[in-house]
Each structure stands twice: as C-alpha cells, then as structure tokens.
Design an enzyme around this catalytic site. Structure first.
Site, mmCIF file in Angstrom:
data_model
loop_
_atom_site.group_PDB
_atom_site.id
_atom_site.type_symbol
_atom_site.label_atom_id
_atom_site.label_comp_id
_atom_site.label_asym_id
_atom_site.label_seq_id
_atom_site.Cartn_x
_atom_site.Cartn_y
_atom_site.Cartn_z
ATOM 1 C CE LYS A 112 8.945 0.763 10.005
ATOM 2 N NZ LYS A 112 7.615 0.847 9.369
ATOM 3 N N GLY A 149 7.285 -7.055 4.388
ATOM 4 C CA GLY A 149 7.162 -6.507 5.741
ATOM 5 C C GLY A 149 5.963 -5.588 5.912
ATOM 6 C CB ALA A 150 4.583 -2.865 3.818
ATOM 7 N N GLY A 191 -1.012 6.937 1.146
ATOM 8 C CA GLY A 191 -0.841 6.558 2.544
ATOM 9 C C GLY A 191 -0.473 7.685 3.488
HETATM 10 P P1 ATR Z 1 8.264 -3.890 2.451
HETATM 11 O O1 ATR Z 1 8.861 -3.816 3.819
HETATM 12 O O2 ATR Z 1 8.050 -2.564 1.786
HETATM 13 O O3 ATR Z 1 7.052 -4.746 2.406
HETATM 14 P P2 ATR Z 1 9.700 -6.059 1.275
HETATM 15 O O4 ATR Z 1 9.546 -6.852 2.520
HETATM 16 O O5 ATR Z 1 10.975 -6.072 0.514
HETATM 17 O O6 ATR Z 1 9.417 -4.533 1.546
HETATM 18 O O7 ATR Z 1 8.514 -6.493 0.295
HETATM 19 C C1 ATR Z 1 8.268 -5.862 -0.912
HETATM 20 C C2 ATR Z 1 6.981 -6.416 -1.486
HETATM 21 O O8 ATR Z 1 6.642 -5.686 -2.682
HETATM 22 C C3 ATR Z 1 7.057 -7.866 -1.908
HETATM 23 O O9 ATR Z 1 5.784 -8.459 -1.725
HETATM 24 C C4 ATR Z 1 7.420 -7.766 -3.394
HETATM 25 O O10 ATR Z 1 7.060 -8.882 -4.156
HETATM 26 P P3 ATR Z 1 8.010 -10.206 -4.141
HETATM 27 O O11 ATR Z 1 7.824 -10.842 -2.796
HETATM 28 O O12 ATR Z 1 7.497 -11.062 -5.236
HETATM 29 O O13 ATR Z 1 9.412 -9.700 -4.362
HETATM 30 C C5 ATR Z 1 6.570 -6.589 -3.771
HETATM 31 N N1 ATR Z 1 7.004 -5.865 -4.988
HETATM 32 C C6 ATR Z 1 8.091 -5.070 -5.134
HETATM 33 N N2 ATR Z 1 8.132 -4.525 -6.359
HETATM 34 C C7 ATR Z 1 7.034 -4.981 -7.015
HETATM 35 C C8 ATR Z 1 6.503 -4.773 -8.333
HETATM 36 N N3 ATR Z 1 7.125 -3.978 -9.216
HETATM 37 N N4 ATR Z 1 5.342 -5.410 -8.651
HETATM 38 C C9 ATR Z 1 4.729 -6.223 -7.769
HETATM 39 N N5 ATR Z 1 5.185 -6.451 -6.510
HETATM 40 C C10 ATR Z 1 6.319 -5.838 -6.145
#
Ligand code: ATR
Length: 268
Positions: free
Chosen positions: A65, A129-130, A236
C-alpha cells in the site's frame, strides 16, 4: 473487456476477485478481475506491466500500500491522510490516480451497524498503518473525542498530533472513562491476542468493532467483548465489502448494493 486485479503478497486467499466479479454481474459491467502476486521489490514493474497489458485499475493490499502511494501521480485526500493507497485507477490521460477506500468502507459499515459516531467518544486501539488509514473518515463524522491507545505510546501520540483538536494518544494504562465505540485497529487479532485494555473499559462500550475479520465472524477481540456482554460487537467483514464497493464505484461509476453483497458473502 476491461481488466482489474488485486496485487499483494500473499494473495491467493484474497476475496477481492469474488467480490468484484459479483459486483460486475449485478451491475452488468464487462470486466475481469484477477490476483497478482508481487515479489519483494517488484511492485512498480508489476503494476506498470499490468496497466500496459490493458489493466484499467487495481486494488493493492499488504505489503504494497505504501509502494502504491509512492507510485500514484495524484492522490485523493483520503490517500494523503492515510499515507497509503488501496485503489489505483488509470485516468483518461494515462496518469495513475491513488485512493484509499478502507476508512470510508469502515464508516459505511459502522453506520449500517448503528455504531455511535457523531458526538461519540471513540477509542482506537493501535497506531500502525491500519489506524492511520481510518482516522480522516472517522473525524469527518464529527465525534466528540478520539483516544488512540497503543503499546508503543510514542506512536499513538504521533498519530494523534496530526489532529490535535479532537484526538489524544496514550498507553493502555492511562485509559479512563467510558467509550461509546471501541475500534481494534491493532494487528493483535492476527496472532489471536487481545490488546491489554482493562475489562471495565471494554465492558462499558456501546459498540465494539475489530478491523480484522474471519469466516466465523469471530476474532480474539470480538470474543472478549462478547464475554463481557457488550451488545453491539462486529468483525471487519463489512469493511471489506465497503472498501470494495467504493473501489468499484471509482473505476466504473456505478455503485453495487451493499446489502446484496453482505447477504451473498456473509449469509449467517
Ligand atoms: P497495520 O498495518 O496492521 O496497522 P502495523 O503498522 O505493523 O500494522 O501496526 C500494528 C499495530 O498493532 C501497532 O499499533 C502495534 O503496536 P506497537 O506499535 O506497539 O507495535 C499493534 N499490535 C500488534 N500486536 C499487538 C498486540 N498483541 N497487542 C497490542 N497491540 C498490538
């Protein structure tokens, strides 16, 4: 026959071809829609080859993306705010337009499901990103306040600072008060985890929405919310349908019917 496709990696499980072929049939549009696997570092060449061979537009999914955002000649305000593109369209003059329909697809689904938006206090979990991709369409619905909570607090604060009037960023421990709507935009459900939000905060929500979806309509987070007796709990899947409808409309100028699509693909 006009050609469309979804590009990403992995791509074999993408539902987009099924959705768009269904839309095409229902709106009598003559088109094909395929899946294209993008090997690392080959996004630009893959897209340009596809457009040279008659492709008129495409959807872009993980992990491409940002590459699509960089490739586009012009961008919608939603794509700019998201910093990411999920829909590319070849314009009349041959230039490439980038949009992001994810957040508007979500808002459409939230309204359909009677989730509170205007005047609501909203908690967004996750700051990746989401989360970034849904901020502008949610703010356009005029909520009272948005709180972004994230494991890495600095990322929540950085995302919040883009919209300083309405949005605050914090860590999970700092959350307080009650929220009308909780949106899980973290990738926690991918690994079956539940983000560390206190039970009382989840239990106090009028509605819960996980951006993740599954065939069974259950995710780790929606299961948690149901166990705490939250009434309006959703995965979703409707967002997936919503973003696809908006992409189709951008390409074809006709809007497929949402309810017909939901009944077909999520009949339960
Ligand atoms: P996406 O595009 O799906 O948003 P990303 O940009 O890698 O993927 O972001 C993942 C998000 O999920 C982040 O906010 C991450 O928290 P961190 O910034 O602290 O890493 C969060 N996340 C992933 N696994 C998690 C978990 N088990 N509990 C809480 N937050 C989680």
């Amino acid at each position: 026959t006009d050609k469309y496709a979804v590009l990403g990696n992995p791509i074999e499980h993408s539902m987009s071809p099924l959705l768009h072929e269904f839309f095409a049939e229902k709106t009598s549009q003559d088109l094909t829609y395929g899946r294209i696997l993008v090997e690392t570092g080959t996004f630009e060449k893959t897209v340009r080859d596809f457009f040279k061979s008659g492709g008129r537009g495409c959807n872009v999914t993980v992990p491409c993306k940002l590459d699509a955002y960089k490739l586009a000649d012009s961008l919608s305000d939603y794509a700019k705010a998201a910093g990411a593109v999920n829909t590319l369209k070849v314009m009349e003059d041959g230039s490439i337009y980038g949009d992001n329909t994810d957040g508007r697809g979500l808002v459409y689904d939230l309204k359909r499901l009677s989730c509170p938006l205007a005047g609501a206090r909203i908690l967004i979990i996750g700051a990746g990103g989401a989360a970034k991709g849904i901020m502008l369409p949610i703010i356009n619905e005029d909520p009272k306040e948005i709180v972004i909570a994230n494991r890495t607090v600095s990322k929540a604060q950085a995302l919040a600072s883009v919209y300083p009037q309405k949005v605050k960023g914090c860590g999970f421990d700092e959350l307080e008060g009650s929220f009308d709507l909780i949106i899980n935009a973290s990738s926690s459900s991918l690994s079956g985890d539940v983000p560390p939000v206190k039970d009382e905060i989840i239990a106090g929500a009028k509605a819960v929405y996980d951006l993740m979806y599954s065939k069974t309509a259950k995710t780790a987070f929606t299961e948690k919310a149901l166990s705490l007796n939250v009434q309006n709990v959703n995965d979703g899947f409707g967002m997936l349908i919503g973003q696809a409808i908006l992409s189709f409309e951008l390409w074809r100028g006709v809007k497929p019917d949402f309810d017909t699509a939901i009944k077909k693909f999520r009949p339960c």
